[in-house]
Scaffold this active site. Sequence first.
Site, PDB file in Angstrom:
ATOM      1  N   ARG A  55       9.710 -27.839  31.958  1.00  0.00           N
ATOM      2  CA  ARG A  55       8.613 -27.922  33.130  1.00  0.00           C
ATOM      3  C   ARG A  55       9.472 -27.702  34.460  1.00  0.00           C
ATOM      4  O   ARG A  55      10.547 -28.067  34.427  1.00  0.00           O
ATOM      5  CB  ARG A  55       8.076 -29.077  33.203  1.00  0.00           C
ATOM      6  CG  ARG A  55       7.276 -29.194  34.377  1.00  0.00           C
ATOM      7  CD  ARG A  55       6.326 -30.557  34.401  1.00  0.00           C
ATOM      8  NE  ARG A  55       5.383 -30.324  33.470  1.00  0.00           N
ATOM      9  CZ  ARG A  55       4.385 -31.216  33.298  1.00  0.00           C
ATOM     10  NH1 ARG A  55       4.332 -32.227  34.270  1.00  0.00           N
ATOM     11  NH2 ARG A  55       3.394 -31.088  32.593  1.00  0.00           N
TER      12      ARG A  55
ATOM     13  N   LYS B 249      23.133 -28.975  41.935  1.00  0.00           N
ATOM     14  CA  LYS B 249      24.417 -28.319  42.184  1.00  0.00           C
ATOM     15  C   LYS B 249      24.316 -26.721  42.534  1.00  0.00           C
ATOM     16  O   LYS B 249      24.892 -26.170  42.810  1.00  0.00           O
ATOM     17  CB  LYS B 249      25.481 -28.601  41.341  1.00  0.00           C
ATOM     18  CG  LYS B 249      25.514 -29.771  41.113  1.00  0.00           C
ATOM     19  CD  LYS B 249      26.743 -30.008  40.170  1.00  0.00           C
ATOM     20  CE  LYS B 249      27.126 -31.445  39.606  1.00  0.00           C
ATOM     21  NZ  LYS B 249      27.952 -31.527  38.563  1.00  0.00           N
TER      22      LYS B 249
ATOM     23  N   HIS C 190       0.126 -23.871  31.383  1.00  0.00           N
ATOM     24  CA  HIS C 190       0.557 -25.253  31.045  1.00  0.00           C
ATOM     25  C   HIS C 190      -0.153 -25.046  29.410  1.00  0.00           C
ATOM     26  O   HIS C 190      -1.154 -25.797  28.984  1.00  0.00           O
ATOM     27  CB  HIS C 190      -0.173 -26.065  31.555  1.00  0.00           C
ATOM     28  CG  HIS C 190       0.518 -27.585  31.066  1.00  0.00           C
ATOM     29  ND1 HIS C 190       1.279 -27.913  29.881  1.00  0.00           N
ATOM     30  CD2 HIS C 190       0.173 -28.633  31.726  1.00  0.00           C
ATOM     31  CE1 HIS C 190       1.481 -28.947  29.892  1.00  0.00           C
ATOM     32  NE2 HIS C 190       0.937 -29.740  30.930  1.00  0.00           N
TER      33      HIS C 190
ATOM     34  N   ARG D 123       2.919 -37.869  30.525  1.00  0.00           N
ATOM     35  CA  ARG D 123       2.347 -37.400  29.282  1.00  0.00           C
ATOM     36  C   ARG D 123       3.008 -36.235  28.521  1.00  0.00           C
ATOM     37  O   ARG D 123       3.375 -36.227  27.329  1.00  0.00           O
ATOM     38  CB  ARG D 123       0.954 -37.032  29.397  1.00  0.00           C
ATOM     39  CG  ARG D 123      -0.329 -37.780  28.961  1.00  0.00           C
ATOM     40  CD  ARG D 123      -1.329 -37.517  29.755  1.00  0.00           C
ATOM     41  NE  ARG D 123      -1.094 -37.695  30.878  1.00  0.00           N
ATOM     42  CZ  ARG D 123      -1.147 -38.717  31.937  1.00  0.00           C
ATOM     43  NH1 ARG D 123      -1.284 -39.931  31.410  1.00  0.00           N
ATOM     44  NH2 ARG D 123      -0.651 -38.666  33.168  1.00  0.00           N
ATOM     45  N   THR D 124       3.208 -35.266  29.182  1.00  0.00           N
ATOM     46  CA  THR D 124       3.607 -34.149  28.400  1.00  0.00           C
ATOM     47  C   THR D 124       5.168 -34.360  28.093  1.00  0.00           C
ATOM     48  O   THR D 124       5.491 -33.855  26.778  1.00  0.00           O
ATOM     49  CB  THR D 124       3.995 -32.636  29.553  1.00  0.00           C
ATOM     50  OG1 THR D 124       2.629 -32.480  30.105  1.00  0.00           O
ATOM     51  CG2 THR D 124       4.418 -31.537  28.983  1.00  0.00           C
TER      52      THR D 124
HETATM   53  C1  NCD Z   1      -1.146 -31.644  34.229  1.00  0.00           C
HETATM   54  C2  NCD Z   1      -0.278 -30.841  34.696  1.00  0.00           C
HETATM   55  O1  NCD Z   1       0.854 -31.388  34.660  1.00  0.00           O
HETATM   56  O2  NCD Z   1      -0.460 -29.754  35.161  1.00  0.00           O
HETATM   57  N1  NCD Z   1      -1.045 -32.840  33.586  1.00  0.00           N
HETATM   58  C3  NCD Z   1      -0.370 -33.012  32.181  1.00  0.00           C
HETATM   59  O3  NCD Z   1       0.326 -32.192  31.701  1.00  0.00           O
HETATM   60  N2  NCD Z   1      -1.411 -33.796  31.445  1.00  0.00           N
HETATM   61  C4  NCD Z   1      -2.511 -31.771  34.720  1.00  0.00           C
HETATM   62  C5  NCD Z   1      -2.094 -32.701  36.335  1.00  0.00           C
HETATM   63  O4  NCD Z   1      -0.963 -32.703  36.771  1.00  0.00           O
HETATM   64  O5  NCD Z   1      -3.117 -32.486  37.039  1.00  0.00           O
END
Ligand code: NCD
Length: 305
Positions: A101, A80, A129, A51-52
Amino acid sequence: MRHLMSPMDLSVDELEELMNLAAKIEEDPKAYAHICDGKILATCFYEPSTRTRLSFESAMLRLGGQVLGFADADSSSAAKGESVGDTIRVVSSYADICAMRHPKEGAPLVASSKSLIPVINAGDGGHEHPTQTLTDLYTIYSLKGGIDHLTIGLCGDLKFGRTVHSLITALVRYTDITFVLISPEELRVPSYIRDDILSANNIPFTEVEKLEDAIPDLDILYMTRVQRERFFNEEDYLRMKGFYILDKEKMALARKDMLILHPLPRVNEISVEVDEDPRAVYFEQAKKGVYIRQALILDLLGLTK
Ligand code: NCD
């Protein structure tokens, strides 16, 4: 130039402006379809995501911009031994904005200190997040008509769940919010959240173990999965993973207007039979994540109109 590392980087007024902009985009997406023509978003993802990453990419494409990036550390020069600082210096000349991320807490912050373009923390380890929080706030704001005067239950892995940490951090600035923290003893919120954020701001909260006991009082139930990848051993994970299962029976105890949110991915903590319940809004929440990310990209690029 601004970055987004935590929801605290935005004031309540700025959050309100972002949500208003997201609502305008949601209402008339075509009006925003070319604002980012010629702009590039980089997604640097050192950890899995559906999703993100895709919602960031969708957001940029829907604004007329383009995207590039990598979806796992193994396919980047991190394999590397390159530092995030060096990576972002280079990405700064390939893109106009970057969503990052990383499994290590603080890595996007380190990157932002070396970056020549805005960096968005798209999840750093078990820490924060912020764009999931923007998604959560915008969902509550649009479906409840506001964010004040709510009793919010957070259920599941409150220890490792970064979405929970960011959401609590953001919500303590609103009026008359009560938290019910529902988790097994071993997965309670970290002490910095309990002491430095909740207690320090005199926010009413209770910590309970049973979802059945808490559910009748809630306006919002925020379910989360047990964060397998952050456990030190698999046995502990296996013991915890079936602790909560939200099903029809438990939903019968909830208010008629309670909303169920979940950042997704779901594993087994919400039974699929609940998906048909009109109170289950987690898929709508994921959709709203695109509009609020569109608003954020415009804001950080200085393109709000
Ligand atoms: C969340 C995350 O990555 O922290 N997912 C997301 O970004 N929608 C929640 C999760 O992974 O449980």
